[in-house]
Design an enzyme around this catalytic site. Structure first.
Site, PDB file in Angstrom:
ATOM      1  N   GLY A  31      -4.212  -4.432   6.999  1.00  0.00           N
ATOM      2  CA  GLY A  31      -4.847  -3.553   6.023  1.00  0.00           C
ATOM      3  C   GLY A  31      -6.008  -2.766   6.591  1.00  0.00           C
ATOM      4  O   GLY A  31      -6.189  -2.677   7.801  1.00  0.00           O
ATOM      5  N   HIS A  34      -5.748   3.000   8.921  1.00  0.00           N
ATOM      6  CA  HIS A  34      -6.278   4.244   9.496  1.00  0.00           C
ATOM      7  C   HIS A  34      -5.116   5.019  10.103  1.00  0.00           C
ATOM      8  O   HIS A  34      -3.947   4.588  10.033  1.00  0.00           O
ATOM      9  CB  HIS A  34      -7.377   3.946  10.520  1.00  0.00           C
ATOM     10  CG  HIS A  34      -6.983   2.938  11.558  1.00  0.00           C
ATOM     11  ND1 HIS A  34      -5.956   3.161  12.452  1.00  0.00           N
ATOM     12  CD2 HIS A  34      -7.455   1.700  11.828  1.00  0.00           C
ATOM     13  CE1 HIS A  34      -5.829   2.121  13.235  1.00  0.00           C
ATOM     14  NE2 HIS A  34      -6.721   1.198  12.873  1.00  0.00           N
ATOM     15  N   HIS A  37      -2.402   3.192  12.071  1.00  0.00           N
ATOM     16  CA  HIS A  37      -1.352   2.530  11.280  1.00  0.00           C
ATOM     17  C   HIS A  37      -0.358   3.556  10.736  1.00  0.00           C
ATOM     18  O   HIS A  37       0.847   3.313  10.707  1.00  0.00           O
ATOM     19  CB  HIS A  37      -1.964   1.797  10.081  1.00  0.00           C
ATOM     20  CG  HIS A  37      -2.903   0.688  10.433  1.00  0.00           C
ATOM     21  ND1 HIS A  37      -4.259   0.753  10.233  1.00  0.00           N
ATOM     22  CD2 HIS A  37      -2.666  -0.527  10.976  1.00  0.00           C
ATOM     23  CE1 HIS A  37      -4.820  -0.366  10.612  1.00  0.00           C
ATOM     24  NE2 HIS A  37      -3.887  -1.165  11.085  1.00  0.00           N
TER      25      HIS A  37
END
Ligand code: PAF
Length: 280
Positions: A31, A34, A37
């Site tokens: 999680g 940014h 990802h």
């Protein structure tokens, strides 16, 4: 976009997709997403029909004195980013969904995980390989995408998939940097403006090493020493700067095979990693 919180929900979704012959890709994350990802999601979309992003801050990959509690979390924002990026489902389990109180089975990669981050974070890779295999088993994915920013992690997962005949194809996606060169990381938010400026020296030093290598230098020490010095001069504390063989993650003196220049350094309390794949 579906938000799935239990193993049964993910299994049902994945079976429905598979029964229609749709290829499923998983992008495992912790999680606080940014652009790095999102580049993994992009790769997943290009190579599969459906994309699952898992968001789980995996407690077993943090040591007792590490930043598990401080690790940044913002599910609402992550959900929005995933939806905008065209993700089909987010798997967002509570720790109790992933680990029974008496969980006692681990996946242990025994060689590549001994050096670099494995040396300074003893239980880290055992937690990573265990949770990644669990996520593969839960999601029933045929494909998974990992970033090369976590180079050692990517190589260890490749090794696990090979050694345990895991039926998942891997894509290792390039490291993504901020405009000024700092490698994207969820932990960058902990840097003060001054530390962030100082931390740029990791990138500048890597660029210098890249140029030295391009000019023909094959002596690992000549790449390592100036980079180490640069980080220290900037006020950083070096955890490691090493040139390793990609195949073994053991140190190389002469770079005569595919290698990895790997860096970990603290700026303030924040530990950052970065790397450069050296292909000969
Ligand atoms: O790279 C990460 O964010 C994590 O190590 C991973 C692969 C999601 C496992 O928890």
């Amino acid at each position: 976009m579906k938000i799935l919180r239990s193993v049964d929900e993910v299994r049902a979704q994945s079976s429905a997709w598979r029964s229609r012959n749709l290829k499923i890709a998983l992008v495992p994350t912790m999680g606080y997403l940014h652009a790095g990802h999102l580049s993994l999601v992009q790769q997943a979309r290009e190579h599969a029909d459906r994309v699952i992003v898992s968001i789980f801050v995996n407690p077993t990959q943090f040591g007792p004195n590490e930043d598990l509690d401080r690790y940044p979390r913002d599910f609402a924002r992550d959900e929005q980013l995933c939806s905008q990026a065209g993700v089909d489902a987010v798997f967002y389990p509570e720790p109790a969904v992933m680990y029974a109180p008496d969980h006692s089975t681990w996946v242990l990669e025994d060689s590549l995980s001994q050096t670099l981050c494995g040396a300074s974070r003893p239980v880290h890779f055992r937690g990573v390989t265990t949770v990644v295999l669990k996520l593969f088993n839960i999601c029933g994915c045929q494909l998974a995408v990992f970033g090369r920013k976590d180079a050692q992690q990517a190589l260890i997962i490749q090794r696990m998939v090979r050694d345990l005949n895991v039926p998942v194809e891997l894509i290792l996606a390039p490291l993504v940097r901020e405009a000024d060169g700092l490698a994207l990381s969820s932990r960058n938010k902990f840097l003060s403006p001054e530390e962030r400026q100082q931390a740029l020296n990791i990138y500048k030093g890597i660029q210098q090493a890249k140029e030295t290598f391009r000019q023909g230098c094959r002596n690992a020490a000549e790449l390592i020493a100036p980079l180490r010095q640069r980080i220290t001069d900037a006020g950083g504390k070096v955890d490691y700067v090493e040139v390793m063989a990609q195949a073994t993650l053991r140190p190389l003196t002469a770079i005569d095979q595919p290698a990895l220049l790997a860096v970990a350094a603290f700026f303030g309390k924040t530990r950052l990693i970065d790397n450069l794949f050296l292909e000969v």
